[in-house]
Design a protein around this motif. Structure first.
Motif, PDB file in Angstrom:
ATOM      1  N   ILE A  70      49.223-101.918  17.693  1.00 44.07           N
ATOM      2  CA  ILE A  70      48.129-101.003  18.064  1.00 44.07           C
ATOM      3  C   ILE A  70      48.430-100.358  19.409  1.00 44.07           C
ATOM      4  O   ILE A  70      48.331 -99.124  19.572  1.00 44.07           O
ATOM      5  CB  ILE A  70      46.790-101.763  18.118  1.00 44.07           C
ATOM      6  CG1 ILE A  70      46.412-102.264  16.712  1.00 44.07           C
ATOM      7  CG2 ILE A  70      45.684-100.887  18.696  1.00 44.07           C
ATOM      8  CD1 ILE A  70      45.265-103.259  16.697  1.00 44.07           C
ATOM      9  N   MET A  71      48.811-101.165  20.378  1.00 41.03           N
ATOM     10  CA  MET A  71      49.105-100.637  21.711  1.00 41.03           C
ATOM     11  C   MET A  71      50.335 -99.737  21.675  1.00 41.03           C
ATOM     12  O   MET A  71      50.408 -98.738  22.412  1.00 41.03           O
ATOM     13  CB  MET A  71      49.322-101.789  22.692  1.00 41.03           C
ATOM     14  CG  MET A  71      48.090-102.670  22.885  1.00 41.03           C
ATOM     15  SD  MET A  71      46.594-101.730  23.269  1.00 41.03           S
ATOM     16  CE  MET A  71      47.056-101.047  24.882  1.00 41.03           C
ATOM     17  N   GLY A  72      51.292-100.073  20.819  1.00 43.80           N
ATOM     18  CA  GLY A  72      52.461 -99.216  20.677  1.00 43.80           C
ATOM     19  C   GLY A  72      52.088 -97.844  20.153  1.00 43.80           C
ATOM     20  O   GLY A  72      52.590 -96.823  20.636  1.00 43.80           O
ATOM     21  N   ALA A  73      51.197 -97.813  19.140  1.00 48.03           N
ATOM     22  CA  ALA A  73      50.756 -96.527  18.590  1.00 48.03           C
ATOM     23  C   ALA A  73      49.979 -95.726  19.632  1.00 48.03           C
ATOM     24  O   ALA A  73      50.169 -94.514  19.773  1.00 48.03           O
ATOM     25  CB  ALA A  73      49.909 -96.761  17.345  1.00 48.03           C
ATOM     26  N   LEU A  74      49.102 -96.402  20.390  1.00 42.11           N
ATOM     27  CA  LEU A  74      48.318 -95.701  21.425  1.00 42.11           C
ATOM     28  C   LEU A  74      49.202 -95.242  22.579  1.00 42.11           C
ATOM     29  O   LEU A  74      48.813 -94.356  23.358  1.00 42.11           O
ATOM     30  CB  LEU A  74      47.201 -96.609  21.939  1.00 42.11           C
ATOM     31  CG  LEU A  74      46.094 -96.927  20.917  1.00 42.11           C
ATOM     32  CD1 LEU A  74      45.068 -97.883  21.512  1.00 42.11           C
ATOM     33  CD2 LEU A  74      45.409 -95.636  20.453  1.00 42.11           C
ATOM     34  N   ALA A  75      50.406 -95.843  22.684  1.00 35.78           N
ATOM     35  CA  ALA A  75      51.356 -95.394  23.699  1.00 35.78           C
ATOM     36  C   ALA A  75      52.252 -94.270  23.183  1.00 35.78           C
ATOM     37  O   ALA A  75      53.146 -93.805  23.891  1.00 35.78           O
ATOM     38  CB  ALA A  75      52.219 -96.573  24.155  1.00 35.78           C
ATOM     39  N   GLY A  76      52.001 -93.866  21.943  1.00 38.08           N
ATOM     40  CA  GLY A  76      52.718 -92.717  21.398  1.00 38.08           C
ATOM     41  C   GLY A  76      53.937 -93.057  20.569  1.00 38.08           C
ATOM     42  O   GLY A  76      54.734 -92.168  20.253  1.00 38.08           O
ATOM     43  N   ARG A  77      54.072 -94.314  20.171  1.00 36.31           N
ATOM     44  CA  ARG A  77      55.249 -94.723  19.394  1.00 36.31           C
ATOM     45  C   ARG A  77      54.847 -95.116  17.975  1.00 36.31           C
ATOM     46  O   ARG A  77      53.971 -95.979  17.803  1.00 36.31           O
ATOM     47  CB  ARG A  77      55.956 -95.899  20.070  1.00 36.31           C
ATOM     48  CG  ARG A  77      56.462 -95.611  21.472  1.00 36.31           C
ATOM     49  CD  ARG A  77      57.290 -96.782  22.002  1.00 36.31           C
ATOM     50  NE  ARG A  77      56.509 -98.021  22.048  1.00 36.31           N
ATOM     51  CZ  ARG A  77      55.749 -98.385  23.069  1.00 36.31           C
ATOM     52  NH1 ARG A  77      55.643 -97.605  24.145  1.00 36.31           N
ATOM     53  NH2 ARG A  77      55.085 -99.534  23.043  1.00 36.31           N
ATOM     54  N   PRO A  78      55.433 -94.521  16.953  1.00 39.66           N
ATOM     55  CA  PRO A  78      55.117 -94.921  15.575  1.00 39.66           C
ATOM     56  C   PRO A  78      55.480 -96.396  15.359  1.00 39.66           C
ATOM     57  O   PRO A  78      56.460 -96.901  15.916  1.00 39.66           O
ATOM     58  CB  PRO A  78      56.010 -94.020  14.726  1.00 39.66           C
ATOM     59  CG  PRO A  78      56.319 -92.848  15.613  1.00 39.66           C
ATOM     60  CD  PRO A  78      56.388 -93.397  17.006  1.00 39.66           C
ATOM     61  N   TYR A  99      51.582 -97.172  11.592  1.00 39.48           N
ATOM     62  CA  TYR A  99      50.665 -96.548  12.538  1.00 39.48           C
ATOM     63  C   TYR A  99      51.367 -95.316  13.109  1.00 39.48           C
ATOM     64  O   TYR A  99      52.454 -95.430  13.683  1.00 39.48           O
ATOM     65  CB  TYR A  99      50.313 -97.499  13.694  1.00 39.48           C
ATOM     66  CG  TYR A  99      49.490 -98.712  13.325  1.00 39.48           C
ATOM     67  CD1 TYR A  99      48.877 -98.842  12.071  1.00 39.48           C
ATOM     68  CD2 TYR A  99      49.293 -99.739  14.253  1.00 39.48           C
ATOM     69  CE1 TYR A  99      48.122 -99.943  11.749  1.00 39.48           C
ATOM     70  CE2 TYR A  99      48.536-100.855  13.944  1.00 39.48           C
ATOM     71  CZ  TYR A  99      47.957-100.954  12.683  1.00 39.48           C
ATOM     72  OH  TYR A  99      47.194-102.060  12.375  1.00 39.48           O
ATOM     73  N   PHE A 100      50.736 -94.156  12.951  1.00 40.98           N
ATOM     74  CA  PHE A 100      51.314 -92.914  13.452  1.00 40.98           C
ATOM     75  C   PHE A 100      50.404 -92.329  14.532  1.00 40.98           C
ATOM     76  O   PHE A 100      49.229 -92.031  14.258  1.00 40.98           O
ATOM     77  CB  PHE A 100      51.476 -91.896  12.319  1.00 40.98           C
ATOM     78  CG  PHE A 100      52.366 -92.377  11.197  1.00 40.98           C
ATOM     79  CD1 PHE A 100      53.743 -92.436  11.357  1.00 40.98           C
ATOM     80  CD2 PHE A 100      51.821 -92.767   9.983  1.00 40.98           C
ATOM     81  CE1 PHE A 100      54.550 -92.886  10.330  1.00 40.98           C
ATOM     82  CE2 PHE A 100      52.630 -93.209   8.954  1.00 40.98           C
ATOM     83  CZ  PHE A 100      53.993 -93.270   9.127  1.00 40.98           C
ATOM     84  N   PRO A 101      50.899 -92.160  15.771  1.00 40.07           N
ATOM     85  CA  PRO A 101      50.059 -91.623  16.850  1.00 40.07           C
ATOM     86  C   PRO A 101      49.574 -90.205  16.540  1.00 40.07           C
ATOM     87  O   PRO A 101      50.285 -89.417  15.906  1.00 40.07           O
ATOM     88  CB  PRO A 101      51.005 -91.622  18.058  1.00 40.07           C
ATOM     89  CG  PRO A 101      52.119 -92.544  17.693  1.00 40.07           C
ATOM     90  CD  PRO A 101      52.259 -92.473  16.220  1.00 40.07           C
ATOM     91  N   ASP A 102      48.361 -89.892  16.993  1.00 40.65           N
ATOM     92  CA  ASP A 102      47.781 -88.557  16.852  1.00 40.65           C
ATOM     93  C   ASP A 102      47.646 -87.962  18.259  1.00 40.65           C
ATOM     94  O   ASP A 102      46.901 -88.499  19.092  1.00 40.65           O
ATOM     95  CB  ASP A 102      46.410 -88.648  16.176  1.00 40.65           C
ATOM     96  CG  ASP A 102      45.714 -87.290  16.097  1.00 40.65           C
ATOM     97  OD1 ASP A 102      46.423 -86.282  15.953  1.00 40.65           O
ATOM     98  OD2 ASP A 102      44.471 -87.262  16.180  1.00 40.65           O
ATOM     99  N   PHE A 103      48.386 -86.887  18.521  1.00 38.61           N
ATOM    100  CA  PHE A 103      48.396 -86.286  19.848  1.00 38.61           C
ATOM    101  C   PHE A 103      47.471 -85.068  19.882  1.00 38.61           C
ATOM    102  O   PHE A 103      47.403 -84.281  18.922  1.00 38.61           O
ATOM    103  CB  PHE A 103      49.815 -85.847  20.218  1.00 38.61           C
ATOM    104  CG  PHE A 103      50.807 -86.972  20.273  1.00 38.61           C
ATOM    105  CD1 PHE A 103      50.964 -87.713  21.436  1.00 38.61           C
ATOM    106  CD2 PHE A 103      51.587 -87.292  19.160  1.00 38.61           C
ATOM    107  CE1 PHE A 103      51.890 -88.747  21.494  1.00 38.61           C
ATOM    108  CE2 PHE A 103      52.502 -88.330  19.217  1.00 38.61           C
ATOM    109  CZ  PHE A 103      52.652 -89.064  20.382  1.00 38.61           C
TER     110      PHE A 103
END
Length: 367
Positions: A70-78, A99-103
């Motif tokens: 979760i933290m990895g995705a929120l840091a911008g890393r799939p 998990y795919f980040p949404d920018f």
């Protein structure tokens, strides 16, 4: 951000695919979940969307496992990972999650998309393939075992028969010829018995079940010794059969025959050049097992160096040109197939003691 994060989604399509889709904002509140995702967790749309957090949905234990992703995705890393998810009915379903980040337009992460695939059918297929591979492996081992028995035992008989016939041709007295004919009859009788046992093993390979009988261990050792009479005579070996003449084993005839013959053959083959071969066969009750031991005074084996490879296929340790490296592998397989096990003690230049352990329930001890 809008309440329902449906930008770019065709909701109708999303709700009619088997994959689980969801969107969680940076506060870990659910903003979208398709029908498969909602059904997976047995929640209603009203319970989940815009109300429930990811921790509430997953529970503390599973959330803690997923937290690094979760933290990895929120840091911008799939993120991609496997996870076994407990279901409300108590069952476990394996899955692969992405998990795919949404920018946003400024490159800031505002949440992440979730794609979860139920891989239960794949895991089931994988287990079936593993079971099939294990069956094939067992079948191959049985075929190799049978081929080794045929090759080893019959070649021994062929050698002894040929040698005995040569001796008879060269016999100088009628008494000597009579003695050799007695050896020849013994070999012939044992040969017929071995063929019968091999036929039964071949039949067992086809039906998947070995035939067991109460077998006299002393007699089987005498039979193997008589088979090796030429080798015993040539090496001036002394074989001491110290087994009680009434002890019986519940075993397969061909396997017991092969085990004894392999150990005696090895003891003669790997004899020490500086002394006459001495082979002693004994038994002892140890706990719930009977230990059948074959001790020799041969070359011995460096167990620190070769111990882990001793019963492996095609492993040889003394450099003999005629060593194939399958005898001990097959012997171990045969002992274990009958519910037993094999142990070894050995020192270089001092000899070896191989022990075959049988459960006492498969032994009739002398009264």
């Amino acid at each position: 951000m809008e309440t329902n994060h449906n930008d770019g989604y065709d909701v109708a399509v999303a709700n009619n695919i088997s994959a689980m889709l969801a969107y969680w904002d940076k506060n870990l509140v659910c903003r979208f979940a398709n029908t498969a995702y909602i059904d997976w967790f047995a929640k209603s749309s009203e319970q989940l969307i815009n109300k429930m957090t990811l921790m509430e949905l997953l529970g503390p234990a599973l959330f803690a496992k997923n937290y690094p992703y979760i933290m990895g995705a929120l840091a911008g890393r799939p993120q991609t990972f496997e996870r076994d998810i407990p279901m409300p009915d108590g069952s476990i379903r394996p899955s692969i999650a992405n998990y795919f980040p949404d920018f946003d337009d400024n490159g800031e992460v505002r949440g992440f998309y979730v794609h979860v695939a139920d891989v239960t059918p794949m895991k089931t297929l994988d287990k079936e393939l593993q079971r099939s591979n294990q069956i094939i492996k067992e079948q191959n081992n049985r075929l190799l075992n049978f081929a080794n028995i045929v090759s080893h035992n019959l070649s021994t008989y062929a050698f002894n028969l040929e040698t005995m016939l040569d001796f008879i041709d060269e016999a100088k007295t009628e008494e000597e010829e009579k003695e050799l004919m007695g050896y020849l009859r013994t070999i012939s009788k044992n040969f017929s018995s071995t063929i019968k046992n091999l036929n039964e093993v071949a039949d067992a390979q086809n039906h998947g079940k070995l035939k067991y009988e109460w077998l006299n261990l002393y007699d089987y050792i005498e039979k193997a010794t008589s088979m090796l009479c030429k080798q015993v005579k040539d090496t001036h070996a002394l074989i001491l059969n110290r087994i009680d003449t009434t002890l019986l084993l519940w075993a397969n005839p061909a396997y017991l025959d092969s085990i004894i013959l392999n150990f005696l053959t090895n003891a003669l083959k790997y004899r020490h050049p500086g002394r006459l071969p001495l082979i002693e066969l004994t038994t002892a009750v140890e706990g719930r097992e009977l230990a059948f031991r074959i001790r020799d005074n041969g070359l011995g084996i460096d167990l620190k160096r070769h111990g882990k490879d001793l019963f492996g296929m095609y492993n040889t340790f003394h450099g003999n040109d005629d060593a194939k490296g399958i005898g001990l592998f097959i012997t171990k397989f045969q002992a274990e197939a009958m519910g037993g096990r094999i142990g070894v003690e050995s020192s270089v230049n001092e000899g070896s003691t191989f022990s075959v352990y049988f459960l006492l329930k498969s032994v009739r001890l002398p009264s």
